[in-house]
Design a protein around this motif. Structure first.
Motif, mmCIF file in Angstrom:
data_model
loop_
_atom_site.group_PDB
_atom_site.id
_atom_site.type_symbol
_atom_site.label_atom_id
_atom_site.label_comp_id
_atom_site.label_asym_id
_atom_site.label_seq_id
_atom_site.Cartn_x
_atom_site.Cartn_y
_atom_site.Cartn_z
ATOM 1 N N ALA A 190 10.809 -34.605 -14.190
ATOM 2 C CA ALA A 190 10.014 -33.778 -15.109
ATOM 3 C C ALA A 190 8.521 -33.998 -14.897
ATOM 4 C CB ALA A 190 10.402 -34.088 -16.549
ATOM 5 N N ASN A 191 8.114 -35.250 -14.704
ATOM 6 C CA ASN A 191 6.696 -35.540 -14.475
ATOM 7 C C ASN A 191 6.231 -35.031 -13.119
ATOM 8 O OD1 ASN A 191 6.244 -36.767 -16.954
ATOM 9 N ND2 ASN A 191 6.825 -38.793 -16.216
ATOM 10 N N ALA A 192 7.073 -35.201 -12.093
ATOM 11 C CA ALA A 192 6.712 -34.715 -10.757
ATOM 12 C C ALA A 192 6.660 -33.190 -10.733
ATOM 13 C CB ALA A 192 7.716 -35.230 -9.725
ATOM 14 N N GLY A 193 7.614 -32.550 -11.407
ATOM 15 C CA GLY A 193 7.611 -31.093 -11.466
ATOM 16 C C GLY A 193 6.422 -30.555 -12.238
ATOM 17 N N GLY A 194 6.012 -31.269 -13.287
ATOM 18 C CA GLY A 194 4.866 -30.825 -14.070
ATOM 19 C C GLY A 194 3.538 -31.025 -13.371
ATOM 20 N N ALA A 195 3.511 -31.909 -12.344
ATOM 21 C CA ALA A 195 2.245 -32.234 -11.672
ATOM 22 C C ALA A 195 1.722 -31.102 -10.806
ATOM 23 C CB ALA A 195 2.412 -33.500 -10.831
ATOM 24 N N TRP A 196 2.606 -30.216 -10.327
ATOM 25 C CA TRP A 196 2.134 -29.157 -9.427
ATOM 26 C C TRP A 196 2.028 -27.796 -10.124
ATOM 27 C CZ3 TRP A 196 5.487 -25.042 -8.328
ATOM 28 C CH2 TRP A 196 6.841 -25.249 -8.604
ATOM 29 N N ASP A 201 2.125 -30.010 -17.292
ATOM 30 C CA ASP A 201 1.800 -31.293 -17.907
ATOM 31 C C ASP A 201 0.442 -31.151 -18.577
ATOM 32 O OD1 ASP A 201 1.642 -33.897 -18.672
ATOM 33 O OD2 ASP A 201 1.709 -34.766 -16.670
ATOM 34 N N ILE A 202 0.211 -31.946 -19.598
ATOM 35 C CA ILE A 202 -1.065 -31.880 -20.305
ATOM 36 C C ILE A 202 -2.220 -32.228 -19.379
ATOM 37 C CG2 ILE A 202 -2.405 -32.845 -22.214
ATOM 38 C CD1 ILE A 202 0.189 -33.285 -23.711
ATOM 39 N N THR A 203 -2.009 -33.210 -18.502
ATOM 40 C CA THR A 203 -3.095 -33.635 -17.618
ATOM 41 C C THR A 203 -3.474 -32.546 -16.626
ATOM 42 O OG1 THR A 203 -1.446 -34.722 -16.213
ATOM 43 C CG2 THR A 203 -2.609 -36.092 -17.800
ATOM 44 N N THR A 204 -2.487 -31.850 -16.059
ATOM 45 C CA THR A 204 -2.804 -30.752 -15.131
ATOM 46 C C THR A 204 -3.521 -29.628 -15.870
ATOM 47 O OG1 THR A 204 -0.569 -29.864 -15.475
ATOM 48 C CG2 THR A 204 -0.905 -31.229 -13.542
#
Length: 461
Positions: A190-196, A201-204
């Motif tokens: 989930a974190n890796a998928g949200g990174a791109w 993700d909130i950070t992206t």
């Protein structure tokens, strides 16, 4: 591993404190005062009890809520005793409360939808569909991981992790050798998928809205995110049994979905879309669209209750929400907000200087630090410090802050959400047993980024 991360955290804080030029110009620098030192000590002690939840049998929300509120009470006392402008503190707390409320209510609505879908039999049906195909635990491990990776760029990493962790415990509530690696795999995916994805993700989302890259720039992080996830999943899969769940299809009845379940699923998807529109188009907090989606769900239940005499009750679903998870979020974000207000996080820019770590190593360290503290305030500190970096470095810190939270169970919103869904099973201790697999995947992701951005120079159209 915990000692290593805490050592890194304290070492970086020591390096930050060696420079006074990078402290925020808005807040007085009170890092080296009694309130600054004591708040840091309180945070570390509170963090220890959060991490040692299994050892002391103290729910993580209790120490988090205590340190989050107590640290600001100390800051308020310091301002009064030293006759400082209390309005500065008041204004900062109002902004902090707004930020926390955005996450708090976003999670509140997501949890309500999940509990509603559980009560309507959706996850029992999904479990039946998966297991009736004769999949082994290991194949189910891979299926849920891939679903998490490709759903999170759309539904966000937190919601995705909550949904698929629910699927895990509906498959088997007791088999920890399947549940623990499966939970870690879902968090990593989930974190890796949200990174791109700019809104995965909130950070992206923070980096995108800050103008550090255009919408399509983030898609170039897919290779690094995907390959790092695959490496971790492969290593974790070695610990998952290759046997099949105890499930005799001839003796099982296909679970029936409650009337209106498909509409509720559609409303859930619409709610995510509304959250994106609310934030991107109207520039409202994303939780506003989520709450509107909850209102639509409540209105829909009026119809199906009257027309079909459905037993569905949204307030029963709300009552099942893990309030400890919500309070943990409030407490830990408040505590980190206090550290930022004091000046500890605002000093981070010093590590970007060439004579210190430099941009690449600093951004790699940000990923490690985000696992210990939280990726949202860490990314906020980086954006506020605004070091002079090119697109390649902004994409690196976006990726590391996003996937670095997977290194520790509560280093990301996804991890905290899964801990709430699987209490006593997915814990800090159970995660750290396999943390080395996550770290190897993290290193691989950084290596892929270096090959793509620095050697091949493939970063944008």
């Amino acid at each position: 591993m915990l000692k290593i991360f805490l050592g890194l955290f304290l070492t970086m804080l020591h390096l930050f404190a060696s420079s006074s030029q990078s402290v925020s110009e808005v807040f007085p620098d009170i890092t080296m005062t009694w309130v600054g030192i004591s708040s840091l000590v309180i945070f570390v002690i509170g963090y220890y009890f959060i991490a040692a939840e299994d050892k002391y049998h103290v729910d993580k929300a209790k120490p988090a809520l205590f340190i989050g509120t107590f640290m600001f009470m100390l800051i308020g006392l310091y301002y009064v005793l030293n006759d400082l402008d209390i309005n500065i503190l008041s204004n900062d707390m109002n902004h902090l409360i707004l930020e926390i409320a955005g996450i708090f209510f976003f999670l509140y609505v997501a949890m309500t939808y999940i509990e509603t879908l559980i009560s309507m039999g959706v996850f029992d049906r999904l479990k039946y569909n998966l297991i009736s195909k004769g999949y082994t635990y290991r194949k189910l491990f891979w299926v849920t991981g891939f679903l998490a990776f490709f759903i999170s760029p759309i539904a966000d990493n937190l919601t995705t992790a909550l949904i698929l962790s629910t699927v895990l415990i509906t498959i088997d509530k007791n088999k920890k050798e399947f549940l623990v690696p499966g939970a870690i795999n879902i968090v990593v995916a989930a974190n890796a998928g949200g990174a791109w994805s700019p809104f995965g993700d909130i950070t992206t989302l923070m980096v995108w809205t800050a103008g550090k890259g255009v919408f399509t720039d983030f898609f170039y992080l897919f290779p690094a995110s995907f390959i790092g996830f695959i490496v971790t999943s492969f290593l974790l899969s070695r610990f998952v049994p290759n046997s099949k769940p105890a499930f005799d299809i001839s003796k099982e009845t296909k679970p029936e979905l409650m009337t209106g379940a498909n509409i509720v699923i559609a409303l859930g998807i619409l709610t995510i879309i509304l959250a994106v529109i609310s934030h991107q188009v109207f520039h409202f907090p994303a939780m506003w669209g989520m709450l509107f989606g909850l209102a639509l769900l409540k209105l829909y239940t009026i119809r199906i209750v009257k027309k079909y005499n459905s037993p569905l009750n949204i307030f029963h679903s709300i009552a099942k929400i893990e309030n400890n998870t919500l309070l943990f979020f409030f407490g830990i974000l408040a505590a980190v907000g206090a550290l930022y207000f004091i000046g500890w996080l605002g000093l981070a820019v010093v590590v970007y200087e060439p004579e210190m770590l430099g941009a690449t190593w600093a951004n790699i360290a940000v990923g490690l630090l985000s696992a210990v503290v939280d990726n949202v305030p860490v990314m906020s500190a980086v954006l506020k410090a605004n070091p002079q970096m090119g697109l390649d470095q902004w994409m690196l810190v976006t990726m590391t802050a996003g996937i670095g939270g997977s290194l520790i169970s509560f280093g990301s919103a996804a991890g905290v959400g899964v801990m709430g869904k699987m209490p006593g099973v997915y814990t800090f201790a159970s995660h750290m047993k396999y943390a080395w697999t996550v770290f190897i995947g993290y290193v691989v992701s950084v290596a892929i980024w270096y090959l793509q951005y620095e050697i091949l120079q493939i970063s944008h159209l």
